[in-house]
Design a protein around this motif. Structure first.
Motif, short mmCIF file in Angstrom:
data_model
loop_
_atom_site.label_atom_id
_atom_site.label_comp_id
_atom_site.label_asym_id
_atom_site.label_seq_id
_atom_site.Cartn_x
_atom_site.Cartn_y
_atom_site.Cartn_z
N CYS A 1 45.96 14.78 20.60
CA CYS A 1 44.88 14.54 19.65
C CYS A 1 43.71 13.77 20.26
CB CYS A 1 45.38 13.84 18.40
SG CYS A 1 46.32 12.33 18.67
N ASN A 2 43.93 13.07 21.38
CA ASN A 2 42.83 12.30 21.96
C ASN A 2 43.14 11.97 23.42
OD1 ASN A 2 41.48 9.26 22.36
ND2 ASN A 2 40.20 10.71 21.24
N ILE A 3 42.08 11.87 24.22
CA ILE A 3 42.15 11.37 25.59
C ILE A 3 41.04 10.35 25.76
CG2 ILE A 3 42.03 11.90 28.05
CD1 ILE A 3 42.85 14.77 27.41
N HIS A 4 41.35 9.21 26.35
CA HIS A 4 40.32 8.22 26.65
C HIS A 4 40.79 7.34 27.80
CE1 HIS A 4 43.02 6.18 23.80
NE2 HIS A 4 42.78 5.11 24.56
N THR A 5 39.91 6.48 28.30
CA THR A 5 40.23 5.61 29.43
C THR A 5 39.92 4.15 29.10
OG1 THR A 5 38.11 5.49 30.61
CG2 THR A 5 39.39 7.52 30.88
N HIS A 6 40.59 3.26 29.82
CA HIS A 6 40.29 1.82 29.79
C HIS A 6 39.99 1.38 31.21
CE1 HIS A 6 41.84 1.04 25.66
NE2 HIS A 6 42.56 2.12 25.93
N THR A 7 38.95 0.57 31.38
CA THR A 7 38.66 0.03 32.70
C THR A 7 39.53 -1.19 32.92
OG1 THR A 7 36.40 0.85 32.69
CG2 THR A 7 36.89 -0.94 34.20
N ASN A 8 40.28 -1.16 34.01
CA ASN A 8 41.43 -2.01 34.35
C ASN A 8 42.64 -1.46 33.60
OD1 ASN A 8 39.87 -3.74 35.99
ND2 ASN A 8 39.30 -4.94 34.20
N GLY B 1 30.73 2.70 32.65
CA GLY B 1 31.75 1.66 32.69
C GLY B 1 32.78 1.81 33.77
N VAL B 2 32.53 2.71 34.74
CA VAL B 2 33.46 2.91 35.86
C VAL B 2 32.66 3.10 37.14
CG1 VAL B 2 35.36 4.27 36.79
CG2 VAL B 2 35.11 4.07 34.32
N VAL B 3 33.05 2.41 38.20
CA VAL B 3 32.44 2.58 39.52
C VAL B 3 33.55 2.74 40.54
CG1 VAL B 3 30.37 1.25 38.92
CG2 VAL B 3 32.33 0.10 39.97
N PRO B 4 33.23 3.29 41.72
CA PRO B 4 34.27 3.40 42.76
C PRO B 4 34.91 2.04 43.04
CG PRO B 4 32.32 4.64 43.38
CD PRO B 4 31.94 3.86 42.17
#
Length: 272
Positions: free
Chosen positions: A69-76, A121-124
């Motif tokens: 139903c959903n896909i998302h990301t968290h930084t760290n 909100g994401v960098v290498p």
């Protein structure tokens, strides 16, 4: 968007809180006291199998028997584990980094050329934890956790499949789009193209929704079966930008914050 109470709770106790949601479903204890009396919480250190929370519930079915139903990301990484054990800031519990973070090549840590910044909100060099959320409701993938239930299915079983990635500037690394929603159902259920493999046997346990609204004094009442892979994999940052730029059914364009690690045994389920 107005949601019934169960839907509003699911949205705000979120693994990724959609814009405009309220936070009335939080369960608070006095500052400094544990919000006991509710179900087991997440995130946790998956190396620690201890837990004394007495609330239990049946584990959700396998992901293949549920609807994505959903896909998302968290930084760290919200969870801590064998492959992501470095505190983002020494001594705190506000997210974890992949152990290989300090071993990146100069090229892997460079910002990509061409202004590929569609996913914010994401960098290498960042670590992200990706959540594939599944529901027992007959729903289709969509934006926020409100997509995981419906007017006729307000209290679904929930499962989260989790993988922690080390984001790099390297087209030979994994492509995030390989793990996206395929736009079709398998055996009548909505599924991603594939889930990550080769990063160890997932650690499965009972927990809750996560997100920045919650801590040891403010519990989530939602019941979630977690499946967290114990090791990191490298992910090409250009593929995250492409996922956002090409458009995705989840309307995800940025990475979310993390809930502090839950360490009190009274708030954790035992891992068996």
């Amino acid at each position: 968007m107005h949601l019934p109470l169960a839907a509003a709770a699911l949205a705000v106790l979120s693994l990724a809180v959609p814009a405009g949601a309220t936070t009335s479903a939080a369960t608070h204890a006095p500052s400094g006291e544990l919000c006991t009396g509710f179900g087991p919480q997440a995130p946790r250190d998956i190396r620690n199998v201890s837990g004394s929370n007495p609330v239990t519930f049946a584990k959700a079915p396998p992901a293949t028997q549920m609807n994505l139903c959903n896909i998302h990301t968290h930084t760290n990484a919200e969870h801590a584990g064998p492959g992501f054990a470095i505190s983002h800031w020494p001594g705190d519990t506000s997210g974890y980094r992949c152990n290989e973070t300090l071993d990146l090549t100069e090229a892997e840590a460079e910002m990509p050329h061409g202004g590929h910044d569609a996913y914010h909100g994401v960098v290498p060099g960042d670590t992200i934890e990706v959540h594939w959320v599944y529901s027992s409701c007959p729903v289709a993938p969509g934006e926020g956790l409100g997509a995981c239930l419906s007017e006729t299915c307000a209290n679904p079983e929930l499962r989260v499949e989790s993988q922690v990635f080390l984001v790099v500037n390297n087209p030979q690394a994994l492509d995030f789009r390989d793990f996206d929603y395929a736009g079709a159902a398998a055996s009548g259920r909505h599924q991603p193209r594939t889930l990550p493999s080769g990063t160890g046997t997932p650690v499965e346990f009972l927990g809750s929704t996560t997100g920045t609204s919650y801590n040891a004094s403010s519990c989530s009442p939602m019941q979630v079966t977690w499946s967290v892979r114990p090791n990191c994999a490298k992910l090409d940052i250009a593929s995250l930008h492409a996922w956002a730029a090409e458009g995705n059914v989840f309307n995800e364009t940025h990475s979310h914050g993390v809930r502090d690690l839950v360490t009190a045994e009274a708030l954790l389920s035992p891992i068996r």
